[in-house]
Design a protein around this motif. Structure first.
Motif, PDB file in Angstrom:
ATOM      1  N   CYS A 110      -2.449 -26.019 -21.075  1.00 12.85           N
ATOM      2  CA  CYS A 110      -1.765 -24.793 -21.504  1.00 12.85           C
ATOM      3  C   CYS A 110      -2.510 -23.505 -21.198  1.00 12.85           C
ATOM      4  CB  CYS A 110      -1.486 -24.846 -23.018  1.00 12.85           C
ATOM      5  SG  CYS A 110      -0.481 -26.245 -23.546  1.00 12.85           S
ATOM      6  N   LEU A 111      -3.821 -23.569 -21.046  1.00 12.88           N
ATOM      7  CA  LEU A 111      -4.603 -22.338 -20.915  1.00 12.88           C
ATOM      8  C   LEU A 111      -4.153 -21.490 -19.736  1.00 12.88           C
ATOM      9  CD1 LEU A 111      -6.862 -20.500 -21.812  1.00 12.88           C
ATOM     10  CD2 LEU A 111      -8.484 -21.938 -20.549  1.00 12.88           C
ATOM     11  N   HIS A 112      -3.766 -22.127 -18.613  1.00 12.58           N
ATOM     12  CA  HIS A 112      -3.376 -21.352 -17.440  1.00 12.58           C
ATOM     13  C   HIS A 112      -2.032 -20.653 -17.624  1.00 12.58           C
ATOM     14  CE1 HIS A 112      -2.089 -25.525 -16.997  1.00 12.58           C
ATOM     15  NE2 HIS A 112      -1.122 -25.140 -16.190  1.00 12.58           N
ATOM     16  N   HIS A 113      -1.345 -20.927 -18.748  1.00 17.88           N
ATOM     17  CA  HIS A 113      -0.117 -20.199 -19.083  1.00 17.88           C
ATOM     18  C   HIS A 113      -0.369 -19.151 -20.160  1.00 17.88           C
ATOM     19  CE1 HIS A 113       2.153 -22.958 -16.643  1.00 17.88           C
ATOM     20  NE2 HIS A 113       1.834 -23.999 -17.379  1.00 17.88           N
ATOM     21  N   ASP A 114      -1.579 -19.108 -20.707  1.00 19.68           N
ATOM     22  CA  ASP A 114      -1.911 -18.180 -21.780  1.00 19.68           C
ATOM     23  C   ASP A 114      -1.944 -16.750 -21.237  1.00 19.68           C
ATOM     24  OD1 ASP A 114      -3.805 -16.645 -23.672  1.00 19.68           O
ATOM     25  OD2 ASP A 114      -3.530 -18.542 -24.734  1.00 19.68           O
TER      26      ASP A 114
END
Length: 257
Positions: free
Chosen positions: A77-81
């Motif tokens: 999920c971090l790369h969508h944060d």
């Protein structure tokens, strides 16, 4: 403790991090030794080194101490944060938690749902880039106590990014000589996990050939060539065939005669 050490001590510790990273790059030791050495540069409660997988479009943790839910967030999920586009800028030397604007933290699920419940008050997220510009992964370090200011570890972490990038890059340390002769021997060298046929197509791109011309040389259909090129771009995390041709040329890959 590392947070109370002098700048000279931290620089000495940084040398050990570079040595650990070099050993991990060669495969002599695991990436976990890099994080252990990094704890002497800056004391932390949680840390991780993750590799970016361009084909699966996610991170894979190579070593880390975050709880499972935090690790899962970093990986998927971090790369969508909302914070990620800021910290991924190649010009940025890491994004330290205390420097993130409050409104951005308020909009970040990663901080609100993952870091904040852990009591995290400081730390850094550092995106890692290979020498050829590829995004290869990231370092995350978190502490429950604010670090002192000025903090000599800030500059040191920035100086270590090249070594850390090599430690997580699956292509680091690959041979650069004799590559052209090894394209037909995928057991010897398979950059980016490319198949033997994908390597052949990649080699043809260096000659500037069209899909139809490549198809005629390899005895496959132009549509199949197009599919191979799509897979090549995804596996190498490249934007177009020109970039793929440049990468192949840099590696010394060339079409067979």
């Amino acid at each position: 403790m590392a947070a109370e050490r002098s700048g000279a001590d931290i620089l000495d510790a940084a040398v050990h991090v570079r040595e650990a990273a070099r050993s991990a790059t060669s495969g002599a030791t695991g990436v976990d030794t890099v994080l252990t050495a990094l704890s002497e540069v800056m004391e932390y409660d949680h840390a991780s080194l993750a590799r970016w997988d361009p084909l699966r479009r996610r991170h894979t943790t190579l070593a880390g101490s975050y709880p499972d839910d935090a690790t899962a967030y970093i990986e998927t999920c971090l790369h969508h944060d909302p914070v990620f586009p800021v910290l991924r800028s190649p010009a940025r030397g890491g994004l330290w938690l205390r420097d993130v604007p409050r409104q951005l933290l308020a909009a970040s699920p990663g901080f609100q749902k993952v870091l904040s419940p852990l009591g995290i008050e400081d730390g850094v997220a550092q995106c890692l880039f290979a020498a050829d510009g590829r995004y290869v992964g990231m370092l995350n370090v978190s502490t429950r106590r604010p670090r002192r200011a000025p903090d000599p570890a800030r500059a040191v972490v920035t100086l270590l990014t090249e070594a850390l990038a090599a430690a997580v890059d699956p292509h680091a340390g690959l041979p650069t000589e004799g590559i052209a002769s090894d394209v037909r021997r995928p057991d010897v060298w398979r950059p980016g996990g490319l198949s033997p046929r994908e390597l052949q197509v990649l080699a043809e791109l260096t000659a500037g050939r069209t899909n139809r011309e490549i198809a005629e040389r390899l005895y496959i259909t132009p549509r199949t060539v197009g599919t191979h090129i799509e897979h090549i771009l995804a596996k190498l995390d490249l934007p177009n065939r020109a970039a793929a041709a440049a990468r192949a040329a840099a590696w010394g890959i060339e079409p067979s005669h």
